[in-house]
Design a protein around this motif. Sequence first.
Motif, PDB file in Angstrom:
ATOM      1  N   GLN A  51     -10.480 -15.460  21.655  1.00  0.00           N
ATOM      2  CA  GLN A  51     -10.055 -16.516  22.580  1.00  0.00           C
ATOM      3  C   GLN A  51     -10.767 -16.429  23.928  1.00  0.00           C
ATOM      4  O   GLN A  51     -11.128 -17.441  24.510  1.00  0.00           O
ATOM      5  N   ARG A  52     -10.955 -15.208  24.414  1.00  0.00           N
ATOM      6  CA  ARG A  52     -11.572 -15.074  25.728  1.00  0.00           C
ATOM      7  C   ARG A  52     -13.008 -15.614  25.708  1.00  0.00           C
ATOM      8  O   ARG A  52     -13.457 -16.259  26.656  1.00  0.00           O
ATOM      9  N   THR A  53     -13.721 -15.340  24.608  1.00  0.00           N
ATOM     10  CA  THR A  53     -15.080 -15.878  24.495  1.00  0.00           C
ATOM     11  C   THR A  53     -15.045 -17.398  24.405  1.00  0.00           C
ATOM     12  O   THR A  53     -15.890 -18.085  25.010  1.00  0.00           O
ATOM     13  N   MET A  54     -14.057 -17.935  23.691  1.00  0.00           N
ATOM     14  CA  MET A  54     -13.975 -19.398  23.619  1.00  0.00           C
ATOM     15  C   MET A  54     -13.654 -19.982  24.991  1.00  0.00           C
ATOM     16  O   MET A  54     -14.065 -21.111  25.303  1.00  0.00           O
ATOM     17  N   GLU A  55     -12.935 -19.228  25.823  1.00  0.00           N
ATOM     18  CA  GLU A  55     -12.710 -19.703  27.199  1.00  0.00           C
ATOM     19  C   GLU A  55     -14.032 -19.763  27.973  1.00  0.00           C
ATOM     20  O   GLU A  55     -14.266 -20.673  28.769  1.00  0.00           O
ATOM     21  N   VAL A  56     -14.883 -18.757  27.734  1.00  0.00           N
ATOM     22  CA  VAL A  56     -16.194 -18.766  28.398  1.00  0.00           C
ATOM     23  C   VAL A  56     -16.989 -19.985  27.912  1.00  0.00           C
ATOM     24  O   VAL A  56     -17.615 -20.703  28.705  1.00  0.00           O
ATOM     25  N   MET A  57     -16.948 -20.223  26.593  1.00  0.00           N
ATOM     26  CA  MET A  57     -17.680 -21.379  26.042  1.00  0.00           C
ATOM     27  C   MET A  57     -17.123 -22.691  26.600  1.00  0.00           C
ATOM     28  O   MET A  57     -17.860 -23.632  26.888  1.00  0.00           O
ATOM     29  N   ARG A  58     -15.810 -22.752  26.770  1.00  0.00           N
ATOM     30  CA  ARG A  58     -15.182 -23.949  27.345  1.00  0.00           C
ATOM     31  C   ARG A  58     -15.670 -24.160  28.784  1.00  0.00           C
ATOM     32  O   ARG A  58     -15.981 -25.279  29.191  1.00  0.00           O
ATOM     33  N   ALA A  59     -15.776 -23.051  29.511  1.00  0.00           N
ATOM     34  CA  ALA A  59     -16.199 -23.130  30.914  1.00  0.00           C
ATOM     35  C   ALA A  59     -17.636 -23.654  31.038  1.00  0.00           C
ATOM     36  O   ALA A  59     -17.968 -24.300  32.024  1.00  0.00           O
ATOM     37  N   HIS A 108      -1.293 -18.473  25.196  1.00  0.00           N
ATOM     38  CA  HIS A 108      -1.639 -18.159  26.586  1.00  0.00           C
ATOM     39  C   HIS A 108      -3.098 -18.466  26.897  1.00  0.00           C
ATOM     40  O   HIS A 108      -3.648 -17.983  27.883  1.00  0.00           O
ATOM     41  N   SER A 109      -3.741 -19.201  26.023  1.00  0.00           N
ATOM     42  CA  SER A 109      -5.152 -19.566  26.236  1.00  0.00           C
ATOM     43  C   SER A 109      -5.359 -20.998  25.756  1.00  0.00           C
ATOM     44  O   SER A 109      -4.727 -21.418  24.780  1.00  0.00           O
ATOM     45  N   PRO A 110      -6.271 -21.743  26.405  1.00  0.00           N
ATOM     46  CA  PRO A 110      -6.596 -23.071  25.879  1.00  0.00           C
ATOM     47  C   PRO A 110      -7.544 -22.980  24.679  1.00  0.00           C
ATOM     48  O   PRO A 110      -7.783 -23.964  23.984  1.00  0.00           O
ATOM     49  N   GLY A 111      -8.112 -21.791  24.456  1.00  0.00           N
ATOM     50  CA  GLY A 111      -9.143 -21.637  23.429  1.00  0.00           C
ATOM     51  C   GLY A 111      -8.570 -21.146  22.106  1.00  0.00           C
ATOM     52  O   GLY A 111      -7.513 -20.518  22.059  1.00  0.00           O
ATOM     53  N   HIS A 112      -9.291 -21.438  21.038  1.00  0.00           N
ATOM     54  CA  HIS A 112      -8.896 -20.982  19.705  1.00  0.00           C
ATOM     55  C   HIS A 112      -9.988 -20.067  19.174  1.00  0.00           C
ATOM     56  O   HIS A 112     -11.160 -20.466  19.144  1.00  0.00           O
ATOM     57  N   GLY A 113      -9.584 -18.875  18.730  1.00  0.00           N
ATOM     58  CA  GLY A 113     -10.558 -17.988  18.103  1.00  0.00           C
ATOM     59  C   GLY A 113     -11.107 -18.657  16.851  1.00  0.00           C
ATOM     60  O   GLY A 113     -10.442 -19.487  16.221  1.00  0.00           O
ATOM     61  N   CYS A 323     -20.390  -8.603  24.563  1.00  0.00           N
ATOM     62  CA  CYS A 323     -21.729  -8.944  25.085  1.00  0.00           C
ATOM     63  C   CYS A 323     -21.651 -10.200  25.951  1.00  0.00           C
ATOM     64  O   CYS A 323     -22.188 -10.245  27.066  1.00  0.00           O
ATOM     65  N   ILE A 324     -20.990 -11.208  25.429  1.00  0.00           N
ATOM     66  CA  ILE A 324     -20.890 -12.492  26.137  1.00  0.00           C
ATOM     67  C   ILE A 324     -20.101 -12.306  27.434  1.00  0.00           C
ATOM     68  O   ILE A 324     -20.466 -12.826  28.500  1.00  0.00           O
ATOM     69  N   GLN A 325     -19.040 -11.522  27.351  1.00  0.00           N
ATOM     70  CA  GLN A 325     -18.191 -11.336  28.538  1.00  0.00           C
ATOM     71  C   GLN A 325     -18.871 -10.464  29.602  1.00  0.00           C
ATOM     72  O   GLN A 325     -18.613 -10.626  30.795  1.00  0.00           O
ATOM     73  N   ASP A 326     -19.761  -9.561  29.183  1.00  0.00           N
ATOM     74  CA  ASP A 326     -20.586  -8.820  30.167  1.00  0.00           C
ATOM     75  C   ASP A 326     -21.394  -9.807  31.008  1.00  0.00           C
ATOM     76  O   ASP A 326     -21.436  -9.717  32.235  1.00  0.00           O
ATOM     77  N   SER A 327     -22.069 -10.717  30.318  1.00  0.00           N
ATOM     78  CA  SER A 327     -22.927 -11.660  31.044  1.00  0.00           C
ATOM     79  C   SER A 327     -22.099 -12.561  31.944  1.00  0.00           C
ATOM     80  O   SER A 327     -22.535 -12.926  33.040  1.00  0.00           O
ATOM     81  N   PHE A 328     -20.905 -12.917  31.494  1.00  0.00           N
ATOM     82  CA  PHE A 328     -20.027 -13.772  32.315  1.00  0.00           C
ATOM     83  C   PHE A 328     -19.624 -13.040  33.597  1.00  0.00           C
ATOM     84  O   PHE A 328     -19.457 -13.650  34.640  1.00  0.00           O
ATOM     85  N   ASN A 329     -19.479 -11.731  33.509  1.00  0.00           N
ATOM     86  CA  ASN A 329     -19.143 -10.934  34.697  1.00  0.00           C
ATOM     87  C   ASN A 329     -20.331 -10.800  35.633  1.00  0.00           C
ATOM     88  O   ASN A 329     -20.188 -10.830  36.861  1.00  0.00           O
TER      89      ASN A 329
END
Length: 579
Positions: A51-59, A108-113, A323-329
């Motif tokens: 879900q957290r990665t899908m939030e990044v993709m949504r952003a 608790h997230s707008p995203g779907h895994g 990996c994706i969340q590292d780059s987002f940070n």
Amino acid sequence: MNQIETEVLVVGAGLAGATAGVLLGRHGIDAMVISRAPWVANSPRAHIVNQRTMEVMRAVGLEQACEAAASPGELMANHVMMTAVNGLEFGRLWSWGGDPTRAGEYAHSPGHGCDLPQDRFEPILIGEAMRLGVTVRYRTEFVGLEQDAEGVMTTLRDRITGEEFTVRSKYVIGADGGQSPVAEAIGLPFEGTAGLAPALNVHFEADLSRHLADRPGSIFWIFQPGREGSVGNAMLRMVRPWHEWIIGFVHLGESVRSLSEEELIAAVREVVQDDEVEITIKGMYPWMINHVVAQRFQSERVLCVGDAVHRHPPMNGLGGNTCIQDSFNLVWKIAAVLRWGADPALLNTYTNERQPVGKNVVDRALAGWHQNPDVVRALGVDPKASPAERQAQFDVLFEDSDAGEQRRATFEAAKQDKRFSYHAHGTEMNQVYSSTAVAPDGSPTAQVTLDPLLHYSPSSRPGARVPHCWVERSGHRISTLDLCGPEQFTLLTRARGARWVEAARAVAAERGIPLAVHRIGPGGDVADLYGDWSRVSEIGEQGAILVRPDQHVAWRHADVADDPAAALREALTRCLALS
Ligand code: FDA
């Protein structure tokens, strides 16, 4: 030697590097992404997208493209344990958010895994990076680098002509995977153990829909205790439902490498056990089980992301996501230094924030790997016994006897422990940062009653990801995360936040920092129709929450401030290392 200039050079175009490319492009930074490969990943590899990665993709506007290319969450809902695809199913575990009793937690997230194999995910990211103006060069190999006070000089080799050339950049992002020559070039220190075990994935096509479509899942464990030779133990992974697959033959080990195509088909058929199914081998991909994390992720102007700094087994499906969340940070911090006047010291918070996450992830994934033999042990099967004895040991699981009851209890307990690998929402969502890019508010750490690995606890404490809830703007239902764009800081307030709105506009103009502000509640630009923001924000009606471009809370003020502009100025100065 020819020299090219760019602001940021990204070495590696996998999930980590391609995401960095998208984010750099969105910030309008002149960037170049290079890869020594001819094109994207040559096999499906990472596939669980949380879900957290899908939030990044949504952003970054890619959520719909990812969903269109992925298998949706309901097709990954089960981890199935069986003796063959066309055999006996002896256990099932909800996986990846599929447990209906835990649906509320995943709300608790707008995203779907979803399940999006890496070879389909990378083209979405790299295409978007190119659309945003990022230069992308495949067949281009990193040779070496040297850095000085002003920038980095990187030598690359064109793998078509063999010619070397240099790239002068302000920063280099090393996203060059598990062998990372960039991490080696800057001497990153690693801890842990590399090469714990070799693994080999066989990629094949076979229409298995008649056996598996009614028990949809991403990973099927095939356990054959009575197999001639060793116990049969294989992980079958759905790539596309229900005709494209990856299989890892644990029981064949390294010997798989030397099998002919006919022998591979025979090995797959042994697992499928349906002679009517046609099997086509597509490829064979070796990889390694590692338990390794870098102690720091950067050296001066060179910063590493993804497998370059953390390498671990695929349990929990955390690799590509991390990996994706590292780059987002990282990328917004580089943008803040290049564009918003932040001191380069801000970049040190990248290691401070992501290294502990990387360490937790490799430890969690390795713990999951060690749990696999626990399940085998719980089935009471002695691998050294004869095939007939092993089958008899396994059959106790189905007996109407005291031994059968005991075996079922032991197996069920071991199976439930596997939730930590397949349903660990907390591991994915409870990543809370502590660094100088976060201003603590002195509030006590929340008392968590549920296991933090399994369960996510929403919080607006500084360092946590800002809580999601549904709100309404201009007649459209949106997430609070949608208000927090990835190229800006955002101040979220409540109904009586008018003074914060005024203060934010003044401070943004004064410092030249992109700072959006929203008043959520009556009289504001955003409506809190469900009343959820009043609860999850954990602030009073006159309070405010400052959110970073990566959607983590930088600072919060619980209620009224004497001088909102001064308070906000101080928070931004700290979190952006402004002078
Ligand atoms: P990645 O290795 O993908 O990319 C490295 C890039 O650097 C490539 O573009 C490469 O060409 C380039 N490169 C390397 N050396 C270079 C050089 N000298 N010069 C120029 N370029 C160079 N994860 C997950 O989240 N969910 C999952 O379900 C799974 N499942 C899974 C299964 C299996 C079998 C494996 C092996 C792994 C997973 N993973 C996973 C992990 C996941 O695949 C892994 O974490 C990511 O691919 C790492 O992405 P990176 O972008 O960091 O490196």
